[in-house]
Design a protein around this motif. Structure first.
Motif, PDB file in Angstrom:
ATOM      1  N   VAL A 132       8.226  -4.050 -11.316  1.00  0.00           N
ATOM      2  CA  VAL A 132       6.813  -3.787 -12.072  1.00  0.00           C
ATOM      3  C   VAL A 132       5.765  -4.625 -11.584  1.00  0.00           C
ATOM      4  O   VAL A 132       4.416  -4.231 -11.611  1.00  0.00           O
ATOM      5  N   GLU A 133       6.322  -6.071 -11.303  1.00  0.00           N
ATOM      6  CA  GLU A 133       5.223  -7.053 -10.953  1.00  0.00           C
ATOM      7  C   GLU A 133       4.739  -6.866  -9.609  1.00  0.00           C
ATOM      8  O   GLU A 133       3.880  -7.784  -9.171  1.00  0.00           O
ATOM      9  N   VAL A 134       5.463  -5.986  -8.636  1.00  0.00           N
ATOM     10  CA  VAL A 134       4.803  -6.100  -7.449  1.00  0.00           C
ATOM     11  C   VAL A 134       3.349  -5.412  -7.237  1.00  0.00           C
ATOM     12  O   VAL A 134       3.146  -4.430  -8.109  1.00  0.00           O
ATOM     13  N   THR A 135       2.469  -6.236  -6.753  1.00  0.00           N
ATOM     14  CA  THR A 135       1.102  -5.753  -6.723  1.00  0.00           C
ATOM     15  C   THR A 135       0.833  -4.421  -5.789  1.00  0.00           C
ATOM     16  O   THR A 135       1.456  -4.779  -4.669  1.00  0.00           O
ATOM     17  N   HIS A 146      -1.539  -4.887 -12.081  1.00  0.00           N
ATOM     18  CA  HIS A 146      -0.745  -4.921 -10.782  1.00  0.00           C
ATOM     19  C   HIS A 146      -0.768  -4.010  -9.997  1.00  0.00           C
ATOM     20  O   HIS A 146      -0.239  -3.655  -8.598  1.00  0.00           O
ATOM     21  N   HIS A 147      -1.279  -2.757 -10.464  1.00  0.00           N
ATOM     22  CA  HIS A 147      -1.558  -1.487  -9.385  1.00  0.00           C
ATOM     23  C   HIS A 147      -2.862  -0.962  -9.534  1.00  0.00           C
ATOM     24  O   HIS A 147      -3.556  -0.742 -10.744  1.00  0.00           O
ATOM     25  N   VAL A 148      -3.347  -0.611  -8.311  1.00  0.00           N
ATOM     26  CA  VAL A 148      -4.800   0.019  -8.395  1.00  0.00           C
ATOM     27  C   VAL A 148      -4.684   1.281  -7.563  1.00  0.00           C
ATOM     28  O   VAL A 148      -4.067   1.466  -6.799  1.00  0.00           O
ATOM     29  N   GLU A 149      -5.327   2.260  -8.342  1.00  0.00           N
ATOM     30  CA  GLU A 149      -5.134   3.742  -7.672  1.00  0.00           C
ATOM     31  C   GLU A 149      -6.791   4.015  -7.352  1.00  0.00           C
ATOM     32  O   GLU A 149      -7.549   3.895  -8.272  1.00  0.00           O
ATOM     33  N   LEU A 150      -7.133   4.380  -6.250  1.00  0.00           N
ATOM     34  CA  LEU A 150      -8.161   4.767  -5.713  1.00  0.00           C
ATOM     35  C   LEU A 150      -8.404   6.617  -6.077  1.00  0.00           C
ATOM     36  O   LEU A 150      -7.535   7.066  -5.825  1.00  0.00           O
ATOM     37  N   ALA A 151      -9.763   6.900  -6.122  1.00  0.00           N
ATOM     38  CA  ALA A 151      -9.629   8.259  -6.520  1.00  0.00           C
ATOM     39  C   ALA A 151      -9.456   9.269  -5.198  1.00  0.00           C
ATOM     40  O   ALA A 151     -10.054   8.795  -3.944  1.00  0.00           O
ATOM     41  N   THR A 152      -8.853  10.408  -5.433  1.00  0.00           N
ATOM     42  CA  THR A 152      -8.645  11.361  -4.412  1.00  0.00           C
ATOM     43  C   THR A 152      -9.705  12.527  -4.767  1.00  0.00           C
ATOM     44  O   THR A 152      -9.934  12.821  -5.999  1.00  0.00           O
ATOM     45  N   ILE A 191       0.900  -1.363   0.027  1.00  0.00           N
ATOM     46  CA  ILE A 191      -0.082   0.001   0.090  1.00  0.00           C
ATOM     47  C   ILE A 191       0.882   1.191   0.007  1.00  0.00           C
ATOM     48  O   ILE A 191       1.809   1.527   0.776  1.00  0.00           O
ATOM     49  N   ASP A 192       0.497   2.082  -0.977  1.00  0.00           N
ATOM     50  CA  ASP A 192       1.349   3.520  -1.063  1.00  0.00           C
ATOM     51  C   ASP A 192       2.873   3.256  -0.801  1.00  0.00           C
ATOM     52  O   ASP A 192       3.560   3.777  -0.091  1.00  0.00           O
ATOM     53  N   PRO A 193       3.528   2.381  -1.932  1.00  0.00           N
ATOM     54  CA  PRO A 193       4.924   2.095  -1.690  1.00  0.00           C
ATOM     55  C   PRO A 193       5.854   3.193  -1.877  1.00  0.00           C
ATOM     56  O   PRO A 193       5.365   4.168  -2.580  1.00  0.00           O
ATOM     57  N   LEU A 194       6.840   3.391  -1.168  1.00  0.00           N
ATOM     58  CA  LEU A 194       7.808   4.403  -1.239  1.00  0.00           C
ATOM     59  C   LEU A 194       8.539   4.033  -2.518  1.00  0.00           C
ATOM     60  O   LEU A 194       9.256   5.181  -3.111  1.00  0.00           O
ATOM     61  N   THR A 215      -7.423  -8.065  -2.591  1.00  0.00           N
ATOM     62  CA  THR A 215      -6.496  -8.200  -3.579  1.00  0.00           C
ATOM     63  C   THR A 215      -5.533  -9.546  -3.436  1.00  0.00           C
ATOM     64  O   THR A 215      -5.290 -10.426  -4.176  1.00  0.00           O
ATOM     65  N   LEU A 216      -4.935  -9.280  -2.099  1.00  0.00           N
ATOM     66  CA  LEU A 216      -4.037 -10.390  -1.488  1.00  0.00           C
ATOM     67  C   LEU A 216      -4.867 -11.729  -1.458  1.00  0.00           C
ATOM     68  O   LEU A 216      -4.062 -12.789  -1.805  1.00  0.00           O
ATOM     69  N   LEU A 217      -6.057 -11.918  -0.990  1.00  0.00           N
ATOM     70  CA  LEU A 217      -6.651 -13.064  -1.158  1.00  0.00           C
ATOM     71  C   LEU A 217      -6.860 -13.502  -2.672  1.00  0.00           C
ATOM     72  O   LEU A 217      -6.962 -14.948  -2.721  1.00  0.00           O
ATOM     73  N   ARG A 218      -7.089 -12.803  -3.462  1.00  0.00           N
ATOM     74  CA  ARG A 218      -7.041 -13.346  -4.919  1.00  0.00           C
ATOM     75  C   ARG A 218      -5.795 -13.703  -5.320  1.00  0.00           C
ATOM     76  O   ARG A 218      -5.614 -14.882  -5.754  1.00  0.00           O
ATOM     77  N   LEU A 219      -4.683 -13.300  -4.950  1.00  0.00           N
ATOM     78  CA  LEU A 219      -3.388 -13.537  -5.155  1.00  0.00           C
ATOM     79  C   LEU A 219      -3.172 -14.889  -4.548  1.00  0.00           C
ATOM     80  O   LEU A 219      -2.585 -15.859  -5.032  1.00  0.00           O
ATOM     81  N   ALA A 220      -3.614 -15.199  -3.391  1.00  0.00           N
ATOM     82  CA  ALA A 220      -3.368 -16.392  -2.598  1.00  0.00           C
ATOM     83  C   ALA A 220      -4.263 -17.781  -3.110  1.00  0.00           C
ATOM     84  O   ALA A 220      -3.817 -18.692  -2.833  1.00  0.00           O
ATOM     85  N   ALA A 221      -5.294 -17.394  -3.941  1.00  0.00           N
ATOM     86  CA  ALA A 221      -5.995 -18.361  -4.408  1.00  0.00           C
ATOM     87  C   ALA A 221      -5.516 -18.609  -5.902  1.00  0.00           C
ATOM     88  O   ALA A 221      -6.114 -19.715  -6.618  1.00  0.00           O
TER      89      ALA A 221
END
Length: 339
Positions: free
Chosen positions: A154-157, A318-324, A146-149, A305-311
């Motif tokens: 690129v494939e890091v979710t 690989h990247h989701v942006e929510l609106a500000t 979440i909000d990575p520094l 999203t993590l649960l989807r990856l685990a399944a």
């Protein structure tokens, strides 16, 4: 299996198959929420190890558990994200273990989480090294940031917000109030989210035909002490800004204190805009105008999203942006003399 050999356990099957113990239990119980390839791999390992449930006992599905780790456990930002993750955990019957990312996250740490049956790992606003990310992958431990520094691969979710749009909205708000000398007191220079906010700030100024003044752009940690320091440096300039766009709410409060110590009033003498819309924004005096990040929603999306990856599911992105969006309160006002 020979008479003298060790009896295969659920944990041994999980480690050999590169999955969590809950996933093995799902396969044993015939649950349908396991990807076909994963199910086949687990079944192959069960046959190879000769695993048998203990006689007379039905397989019991262990609790589903994820780890949530922060670089700062006590910030208002972290508390908002934590609330979102844990609420999603209740909704999906997943337990959340909260901690801090080790300074040197190694393969052993990742493997211990995997063998302990963790579904995966959520990391919040931390700087990850390529070695750490690769260690998680080798351990078969799904990862969402979440909000990575930074993003070492690129494939890091990852889950974040529209930081560029937020930077534009904050700066355009100040421009509409008549401000022309607007400073940016941002986060760490290497932080992707801070860079995006700065780029939005610069774009808004350039669209208004205002040259970007390098002495009005400073960087520090996302916190009150750095906001206080940066605010002091900006307000001590020969031509100080009339407005400051801060990279976080905590940074903005530091800037406001720097103004107070110099006998300046907010917003009459200095307008200030923050970023995040944590509880600090409403509790500040005056209440802080800020760009709202949907922090709780970011936590919810990260867990799901993590649960989807685990399944074993394949993600569309690989990247989701929510609106500000901008929340206008009392810390900004028209520049004196502006039309």
């Amino acid at each position: 299996m020979s008479a003298g050999s060790q009896r295969a356990t659920l944990a041994m099957v999980a480690e050999a198959a590169g999955v969590s113990m809950p996933t093995v239990s799902k396969v044993l119980n015939g649950r349908g929420d396991v990807a076909a390839a994963t199910r086949e791999r687990v079944q192959d390992v069960i046959r190879e190890l000769g695993y048998l449930p203990q006689p007379g006992r039905r397989p019991v599905t262990p609790a589903r558990v994820v780890d949530l780790v922060f670089d700062d456990l006590v910030s208002p930002y972290s508390l908002e994200v934590l609330r979102g993750v844990t609420e999603a955990g209740v909704e999906t019957a997943v337990d959340v273990v909260v901690g801090r990312l080790p300074d040197h996250g190694d393969d052993d740490w990742a493997r211990r989480l995997r063998v302990a049956g963790r579904e995966g790992l959520i990391v919040v606003t931390s700087e990850l090294t390529r070695a750490q990310v690769e260690g998680f992958a080798r351990a078969g431990l799904p990862l969402v940031v979440i909000d990575p520094l930074n993003l070492p691969r690129v494939e890091v979710t990852s889950v974040g917000a529209t930081n560029w749009n937020g930077g534009v909205a904050a700066t355009e708000h100040l421009l509409r109030l008549g401000h022309r000398r607007i400073a940016y007191a941002g986060g760490p220079v290497q932080a992707s989210c801070s860079q995006a906010r700065q780029h939005g700030y610069r774009a808004a100024l350039e669209n208004a035909g205002i040259a970007v003044d390098p002495e009005l752009i400073l960087h520090g940690a996302f916190g009150y002490p750095d906001g206080l320091e940066m605010g002091g440096r900006l307000l001590d300039l020969r031509q100080p800004p009339t407005a400051v766009f801060a990279g976080s709410d905590a940074t903005a409060l530091g800037v406001m204190e720097a103004a107070r110590r110099r006998g300046l009033r907010v917003p009459e003498d200095l307008s200030v805009v923050g970023f995040d819309d944590t509880m600090l924004a409403e509790l500040a005096t005056p209440a802080l105008t800020t760009v709202r990040q949907p922090l709780q929603d970011m936590g919810r999306v990260a867990l799901r999203t993590l649960l989807r990856l685990a399944a074993g599911e394949t993600l569309d992105s690989h990247h989701v942006e929510l609106a500000t969006h901008l929340v206008v309160r009392d810390s900004t006002t028209n520049l004196q003399g502006a039309p």
